[in-house]
Every structure is written in structure tokens, then in C-alpha cells.
Scaffold this active site. Structure first.
Site, PDB file in Angstrom:
ATOM      1  CG  ASP A   1     -37.440   2.247 -10.829  1.00 34.79           C
ATOM      2  OD1 ASP A   1     -36.664   2.380  -9.864  1.00 34.79           O
ATOM      3  OD2 ASP A   1     -37.502   3.070 -11.765  1.00 34.79           O
TER       4      ASP A   1
ATOM      5  CD  GLU B   1     -32.719   6.387 -10.729  1.00 30.40           C
ATOM      6  OE1 GLU B   1     -31.937   7.323 -11.017  1.00 30.40           O
ATOM      7  OE2 GLU B   1     -32.894   5.395 -11.482  1.00 30.40           O
TER       8      GLU B   1
END
Length: 451
Positions: free
Chosen positions: A92, A156
Site C-alpha cells: 500500500d 501500513e
């Protein structure tokens, strides 16, 4: 880099790595599904899963984590009786921010001036490619001498804790003798560095209400309590005159012991405008690695374009507080919330909501894995000695893993050196750093297996 078979293999694989990173960067995998389609993140997760399967991993699966995102797991068996090493990265990414500020499209990998530009090239899709490069180089030169687990996280950057909660619910899944977190970076290009401390983080949403609805500023302004003005007062109270963070009850005087960060170098790395001063006191390392730091991430209020002459009835802000090692993030959150409430003026109604949190981290640098990494770095970076540095950012998973596996050695390396400009426009990665760190990781795995 001195010639050796592992380094030669990594060099030969670099064109393939660039092609793969190009494919991975193309996914708009921001784990904020109000802004970006969930299918983009799922596409990146599937890409990672396919890459692991193609490289011989078994038990490959996208794991549905409690925050609604997917983390990708895979296992590569090593020799019988070998140690187990967990390799971490995340797919991500941060939103691209102002796309007009990018010299090239943020989700198209573009080579320019010897660097590869694109969102996630360094943070942290490049980290996933680094792991694959290291393992491929070992396979081509005698095999991988350890059992390898790979976990590539899907949220994250959002700090929503999906993988942390999943790991706690499945404690055997990520168990390992050593853990390499590929989400840090060298102090500067060409200087091999392991990150030994991370600040924690808390995110708090602040809402202030003063009126039943907006009012005409000519008719009511001067007596009617302005929610936006109240919010500005509150946010200003979080900094001293010199810009130091001042949350009531939170210590902001700690000192950093270790690699120092020259002020002029920091100004260059941070691209501080001429004659604009830095915040706080003490050394730069004190300020960014050892002390708390508050940042206002966003404010909900009328934009300048289209604004009307109104007294605002409501205003909202998202506040980030970076928490230094040794300070409990939950306690820091309580102090921040209490500070906001105590400093809200005029009897305005205030509410605070915590929406994310991660604990700070401090590594044990006396463990054998650090010597194995130092020896590997010395080969990958001839003439350089591995340095220890802090990092102002947060990787909440580190503390979760340290708590679950207290005997595991945790090492943080990666591609996010200052020129990478992670989280900013024009993020990039140095292909030379990708090459050298892939060599270092491969040699570390070999050294660690023999230690």
C-alpha cells in the site's frame, strides 16, 4: 561494488526488477477506499501473490485482515534444520497528493536523472522487489540457506492495524528467528544503515462546535464564537514559540545517542527554503528521532475559493503525534486529548477521537544478526561501515512482532533514503541502492544461516 557471484546475479536481474516494479507501481493501492478503489489494492495483492508463487513459494495466500485489507503471505522452505527468516514489505502507498506537482505521472514508473520515479518506488513496493531480487540471487548461487517467510502488508500507511491484529490472532504464522523489515532506508545514498529506533504514532481527530449553524460575519462577527478560530488556538497551543512540540505532561527533552544529522544536511534533505528556520532546539537527531513531534495533517474548513463571509459553527482537524521510544503511545494519546480539551477556548464544545496508533520501537543491536548484516553490508558497500540511525516514522508492526517473538532479531533496512522523498510528490528510488541492498540482504541470509 566488488565482484562476486551474488552481486553479478543481482546486476543481471535489475532490468527484470525495473519491469516488475513498473507493473507494481501502476496499481493505485492506497488503502483508503473512500478515495481509491479497493480493486487497486486487491490487484497489487494478487500481483505479489503471483510473483511469490512463480518464485517457488508455497502456502501463498492473500490474508483478509480485520481492517478490511489484505496482506500477502508466502513460505519458501529451506534446508532441514535451517533457521527461519521473515522478510517484510508493504504494497500500500500514500496518496499522490497534488498530481500537478509531479514531474511525471505518480503511478507510472519513469526513469529520470538516474532514478526511478513513482509512488511506492521506495516506500515500499521497491522493498518487495528487493526481497525477490535477494532470493533469486541466492537461488542462482547455491540456493537459499534458510527457511523464508514473506509478508507484504496492505495497510501500513493507514496505520489501521490490520496485520498487527491478524498476527496476534495467528501467532505461529510469522514466527521466525530473524525478521528483516524492508521499510527503512540508508542515512544517505551509498552509506549502509540499519534503523535501530522508530517513533510511535497516534492519530487524533479533533472536532470543535460553537454554533447551531454558520452566521453572517457582518451581522454576528465579533461576539459570535468562531469554531475555526477556536481550533486554530488549540492547534497553536501544541507548539512553543520555537516550534517545539508542547503537549502538557509529555517529555520533549530526550537526547539521541548515535549517528548525528548535520543541520545543513537536514536542510538540504528536507528542502527547507532559504532563511526559513528549523523547529525546536537540541540537535536535529534529538528532534526527529528522540522527541515527540506534532503535525496537523488536515483541517476541515471552507476552502478559500468559494468562501462566504461567515462565522464558522464547526471545524475539524486531524492531528498526528509521533511518539519517541520509551513513551507509551496509549499514554501519549491520553495526554494529547487532555491537552486539546484543556486548551479549547471560550467554552467551545470539543471532542477527540483516536483513529490510529502504533508503539515506538528500539532494536537490540548486540544480537548476532547485526554482525551478519554488518558483514554483508561491507561487501555490498565496499569501503563503508554499517551505521546505526533512528527514524522519525512509525512501523507499528515492529512492536507487535517484538512482543509475539521476543527471541527474534529484528533488523530494519530499505530504500527510503532522503533523496527518495517518500510521502511527497516525485517519490523515487535509486536503482543503485536497490541493487546494493538486494546484494546485502542475500549475503545477510547466507551469513545468518552460518552464524
Amino acid at each position: 561494488m566488488s565482484s562476486n557471484p551474488v552481486a553479478e546475479t543481482v546486476a543481471s536481474l535489475l532490468p527484470r526488477a525495473k519491469a516488475e516494479l513498473t507493473e507494481l507501481v501502476a496499481f493505485k493501492s492506497v488503502a483508503d477506499f473512500a478515495q481509491f478503489p479497493k480493486s487497486e489494492s486487491e490487484g497489487a495483492a494478487n500481483w505479489i501473490a503471483d510473483a511469490l508463487r512463480a518464485d517457488g513459494f508455497v502456502d501463498v495466500a492473500p490474508l483478509d485482515t480485520p481492517d478490511g485489507t489484505q496482506s500477502v503471505y508466502g513460505y519458501l522452505p529451506g534446508p532441514e534444520g535451517a533457521k527461519t527468516v521473515l522478510l517484510y514489505a508493504h504494497y500500500d502507498v500514500q496518496p499522490p497528493l497534488d498530481e500537478a506537482g509531479w514531474t511525471s505521472p505518480p503511478f507510472e514508473l519513469t526513469e529520470r536523472d538516474g532514478r526511478w520515479y513513482g509512488r511506492g518506488t521506495a516506500d515500499c513496493k521497491g522493498g518487495a522487489i528487493m526481497h525477490l531480487l535477494a532470493l533469486r540471487a541466492l537461488k542462482a548461487n547455491g540456493g537459499v540457506p534458510v527457511h523464508v517467510k514473506v509478508i507484504v502488508e496492505g495497510s501500513e500507511e493507514q496505520g489501521t492495524g490490520g496485520l498487527e491484529r491478524y498476527a496476534e490472532q495467528h501467532p505461529e504464522l510469522l514466527k521466525a528467528d530473524a525478521i528483516v523489515i524492508g521499510d527503512a532506508g540508508n542515512f544517505r545514498v551509498g552509506l549502509p544503515t540499519v534503523t535501530t529506533t522508530l517513533r510511535g504514532m497516534t492519530l487524533v481527530r479533533v472536532q470543535i462546535d460553537t454554533l447551531a449553524g454558520n452566521l453572517h460575519s457582518g451581522q454576528f462577527g465579533g461576539a459570535a464564537p468562531d469554531a475555526l478560530a477556536a481550533l486554530i488556538r488549540v492547534l497553536d497551543s501544541l507548539r512553543a514559540e520555537d516550534g517545539s512540540t508542547t503537549v502538557d505532561g509529555l517529555d520533549a527533552t530526550a537526547r539521541w545517542e548515535g549517528l548525528e544529522y548535520a543541520e545543513e544536511q537536514f536542510r538540504t534533505d528536507a528542502k527547507v527554503l532559504d532563511e526559513v528556520g528549523l523547529l525546536g532546539d537540541g540537535s536535529v537527531a534529538d528532534r526527529i528521532w528522540a522527541r515527540p513531534a506534532v503535525t496537523v495533517l488536515g483541517i476541515d474548513c471552507p476552502p478559500v475559493v468559494g468562501a462566504t463571509p461567515s462565522v464558522q459553527s464547526s471545524a475539524r482537524a486531524l492531528v498526528s503525534l509521533r511518539v519517541p521510544p520509551g513513551v507509551d503511545a496509549a499514554e501519549a494519546t491520553k495526554l494529547l486529548q487532555a491537552h486539546v480539551e484543556a486548551h479549547t477556548p471560550w467554552g467551545a464544545r470539543v471532542s477527540t477521537e483516536q483513529i490510529g496508533q502504533g508503539q515506538a520501537f528500539r532494536a537490540d543491536t548486540t544480537s548476532p544478526g547485526y554482525q551478519a548484516m554488518a558483514d554483508a553490508m561491507a561487501v555490498a558497500y565496499p569501503g563503508e561501515t554499517m551505521q546505526y540511525a533512528g527514524q522519525g516514522g512509525s512501523i507499528p508492526l515492529c512492536n507487535t512482532l517484538a512482543g509475539l517473538y521476543p527471541q527474534a532479531e529484528i533488523l530494519l533496512i530499505g530504500l527510503s533514503e532522503p533523496e527518495a522523498q517518500i510521502h511527497a510528490v516525485n517519490e523515487s528510488v535509486s536503482p543503485e541502492e536497490l541493487e546494493r541492498l538486494s546484494v546485502a540482504e542475500a549475503l545477510f541470509l547466507r551469513n545468518y544461516a552460518a552464524s
